[in-house]
Scaffold this active site. Structure first.
Site, PDB file in Angstrom:
ATOM      1  N   GLY A 139       0.930  -1.587  -0.034  1.00  0.00           N
ATOM      2  CA  GLY A 139      -0.105   0.423  -0.006  1.00  0.00           C
ATOM      3  C   GLY A 139       0.948   1.658  -0.111  1.00  0.00           C
ATOM      4  CG  HIS A 140       4.734   1.816   0.204  1.00  0.00           C
ATOM      5  ND1 HIS A 140       4.357   0.564   1.156  1.00  0.00           N
ATOM      6  CD2 HIS A 140       6.108   1.414   0.689  1.00  0.00           C
ATOM      7  CE1 HIS A 140       5.538  -0.610   1.081  1.00  0.00           C
ATOM      8  NE2 HIS A 140       6.131  -0.436   0.244  1.00  0.00           N
ATOM      9  CB  ALA A 141       4.428   3.842  -4.617  1.00  0.00           C
ATOM     10  CG  HIS A 142       9.636   2.461  -1.805  1.00  0.00           C
ATOM     11  ND1 HIS A 142      10.046   2.626  -0.650  1.00  0.00           N
ATOM     12  CD2 HIS A 142       9.175   1.158  -1.919  1.00  0.00           C
ATOM     13  CE1 HIS A 142       9.968   1.796  -0.049  1.00  0.00           C
ATOM     14  NE2 HIS A 142       9.519   0.453  -0.730  1.00  0.00           N
ATOM     15  NE  ARG A 177       5.740  -0.736  -3.846  1.00  0.00           N
ATOM     16  CZ  ARG A 177       6.879  -0.448  -4.553  1.00  0.00           C
ATOM     17  NH1 ARG A 177       7.785  -2.027  -3.785  1.00  0.00           N
ATOM     18  NH2 ARG A 177       7.664  -0.391  -5.465  1.00  0.00           N
TER      19      ARG A 177
END
Length: 139
Positions: free
Chosen positions: A55-58, A102
């Site tokens: 539940g995040h992106a980089h 993701r």
């Protein structure tokens, strides 16, 4: 942030060595398999089947996920489209580039997700709100 075409993201074969006498298999991740030096390793386990992770992106970090036991799904999102990968073999991995949202879901009982990443933990590298992720201009 750069635009990532999800059609270019594929499962990667991890070399597998099978013991000739039937004692099992061994898979190896060595320096040439990934496009980065591994700086951090962690794994998820005991995840309830109805839970989601990620539940995040980089912004910079790249990540290689392996289902070393059991199975789970990885939903990738580039801000315009979504694509789901099902990981269920310890000799296949999913390389996730930076700039991709993701979510991990549908964990089977006993699933273990191994993550080999390109950077040490840095909270500033995370994009944790989907609305913020969607608002980023991509080239």
């Amino acid at each position: 942030m750069h635009y990532v075409d999800l059609n270019n993201i594929q499962l990667i074969d991890i070399p597998k060595i099978t013991a000739p006498d039937g004692r099992g298999n061994l898979s190896v991740v060595e320096k040439d398999l990934l496009p980065y030096k591994i700086k951090r390793v962690y794994y998820l386990y005991d995840v309830p089947s109805d839970s989601t992770r990620g539940g995040h992106a980089h912004k910079q970090l790249q990540q290689f996920l392996i289902a070393v036991a059991g199975s789970f799904s990885v939903v990738l999102d580039n801000g315009k489209e979504r694509k789901t990968f099902h990981l269920n073999r310890p000799n296949k991995g999913l390389l996730i580039p930076s700039g991709v949202w993701r979510e991990l879901e549908n964990f089977s009982a006993g699933a273990v997700c191994l993550s080999l990443v390109s950077e040490e933990y840095d909270e500033d590298d995370y994009i944790r709100e989907y609305k913020d992720f969607k608002s980023i201009e991509r080239r």
